[in-house]
Design an enzyme around this catalytic site. Structure first.
Site, PDB file in Angstrom:
ATOM      1  N   TYR A  73       0.833  -1.207   0.000  1.00  0.00           N
ATOM      2  CA  TYR A  73       0.000   0.000   0.000  1.00  0.00           C
ATOM      3  C   TYR A  73       0.865   1.254   0.000  1.00  0.00           C
ATOM      4  O   TYR A  73       0.608   2.205  -0.750  1.00  0.00           O
ATOM      5  CB  TYR A  73      -0.921  -0.006   1.216  1.00  0.00           C
ATOM      6  CG  TYR A  73      -1.880   1.165   1.268  1.00  0.00           C
ATOM      7  CD1 TYR A  73      -2.911   1.273   0.334  1.00  0.00           C
ATOM      8  CD2 TYR A  73      -1.754   2.165   2.228  1.00  0.00           C
ATOM      9  CE1 TYR A  73      -3.791   2.355   0.364  1.00  0.00           C
ATOM     10  CE2 TYR A  73      -2.632   3.238   2.270  1.00  0.00           C
ATOM     11  CZ  TYR A  73      -3.643   3.329   1.336  1.00  0.00           C
ATOM     12  OH  TYR A  73      -4.519   4.400   1.362  1.00  0.00           O
ATOM     13  N   LYS A 127       0.882   4.173  -2.992  1.00  0.00           N
ATOM     14  CA  LYS A 127       0.586   5.572  -2.721  1.00  0.00           C
ATOM     15  C   LYS A 127       1.798   6.463  -3.007  1.00  0.00           C
ATOM     16  O   LYS A 127       1.653   7.598  -3.473  1.00  0.00           O
ATOM     17  CB  LYS A 127       0.117   5.734  -1.272  1.00  0.00           C
ATOM     18  CG  LYS A 127      -1.284   5.190  -1.037  1.00  0.00           C
ATOM     19  CD  LYS A 127      -2.294   5.914  -1.918  1.00  0.00           C
ATOM     20  CE  LYS A 127      -3.680   5.367  -1.853  1.00  0.00           C
ATOM     21  NZ  LYS A 127      -4.635   6.093  -2.724  1.00  0.00           N
TER      22      LYS A 127
END
Length: 352
Positions: free
Chosen positions: A229, A233
């Site tokens: 993740y 991002k």
């Protein structure tokens, strides 16, 4: 002193339990996962403090943007729905890319100017779907003024998409990278000197502990959901910076921004231990989706940002980003890998 001792005991106990549950893994992976877990908690705490300290900065004046066209991914719920609401209040015509267009239609029926939104199917885990979505948009709207790459997923088990990409990387970064490439010709037509078209990538303070695993970007050797993740991002932030640089060099009237909307109470947290352990805390301490949308709308409309393409924004001001994201060689390498994975000739990125 007793509080410090208690904290140390709790952390040591948690680490011991984590090791026991994951003892089948090599030690280097266990240590890496623990580091990411702790660093992510730190990033989240920092994000909450930033939200509390700068809450007064979260203001946006919605202009009259009649006859302008916006494309938003994931606009049927959460922050995306509130972004769509704000764009409609600005009299924009909005195209939403969602998995279930009927859900967007139902939501739009209860929005001001809801008749000015249409939805096309979009699955960011499928490059074929992304291409079809872009074709649907461009067939009806050859000129676009705004692209908000909002849709996202967080955590979950290791999954590869139909194209062979790790799912968090695909949805949060690579799918939006490909969509931006496909829609940039229309965005270039929509931009003008002093009133540039804009691409807004919705990233997160969760990028801060991250790095790009250039040698194994799909994390096939070892998958850590938290690290994946953070990587995705971070990739959104780095792409906004690098693509903005390319557009400035070619003289295009399109600006790119990356926005952390804050720590927001959305269903992204459904699979987290925090949600399971402290469901009440999210309502108490996290932003609402409406408040999370403010910084995104600020990036869409604020006139002063015209001079600051490539900016990372948090709470409507420049946010604190990690050093990895600022290194041009890292940005360029990510861009090249992303082009390769998406099947895009890097020399023709964003060109008709």
């Amino acid at each position: 002193m007793s509080l410090a001792i208690a904290s140390a005991v709790i952390l040591t106990s948690a680490a011991a339990i984590y090791w026991y549950v994951n003892r089948h893994k090599p030690l280097k992976y266990i240590l890496s996962e623990l580091r990411y877990a702790l660093d992510m908690q730190g990033a989240g705490a920092g994000g909450l403090i930033d939200d509390w300290v700068n809450v007064w900065r979260n203001k946006v004046v919605l202009p009259d943007a009649t006859r302008k066209i916006a494309v938003v991914t994931g606009g049927a719920r959460g922050i995306g729905a509130e972004v769509v609401r704000g764009l409609l209040k600005s009299n924009m015509f909005v195209i939403a890319g969602v998995r279930k267009p009927e859900a967007m239609k139902k939501l739009a029926d209860n929005m001001e100017n809801g008749e000015n939104v249409i939805a096309f199917p979009l699955d960011l885990q499928s490059m074929k779907s992304i291409k079809q979505f872009a074709e649907n948009v461009l067939d009806r709207f050859p000129v676009i003024h705004l692209l908000v790459n909002n849709a996202g997923i967080m955590y979950g088990d290791y999954q590869l998409t139909e194209d062979g990409f790790e799912s968090q990387l695909a949805v949060n970064h690579l799918g939006h990278f490909y969509l931006t490439h496909l829609l940039l010709p229309a965005l270039k037509k929509g931009g003008a000197i002093g009133e540039a078209a804009r691409v807004v990538n919705v990233t997160s303070c969760a990028h801060y502990p991250g790095k790009i695993y250039f040698e194994d970007i799909n994390m096939k050797e070892h998958y850590d959901s938290t690290a994946a993740y953070a990587q995705a991002k971070l990739a959104q932030l780095m792409t906004a910076r690098y693509v903005n640089k390319l557009l400035e060099e070619e003289g295009s009237a399109v600006k790119c921004y990356a926005v952390h909307p804050g720590i927001v109470d959305t269903d992204l947290f459904e699979k987290t231990m925090f949600k399971k352990a402290f469901p009440w805390a999210m309502k108490l301490f996290f932003k609402t989706p409406a408040k999370g949308a403010v910084s995104i709308l600020h990036a869409c409309f604020d006139k002063e940002l015209e001079k600051r393409g490539g900016l990372y924004i948090s709470n409507c001001i420049e946010g604190i980003s990690n050093s990895f994201s600022k290194k041009l060689d890292h940005q360029e390498r990510l861009f090249e890998i992303s082009c390769e994975l998406a099947g895009v000739d890097k020399a023709n990125f964003g060109k008709a």
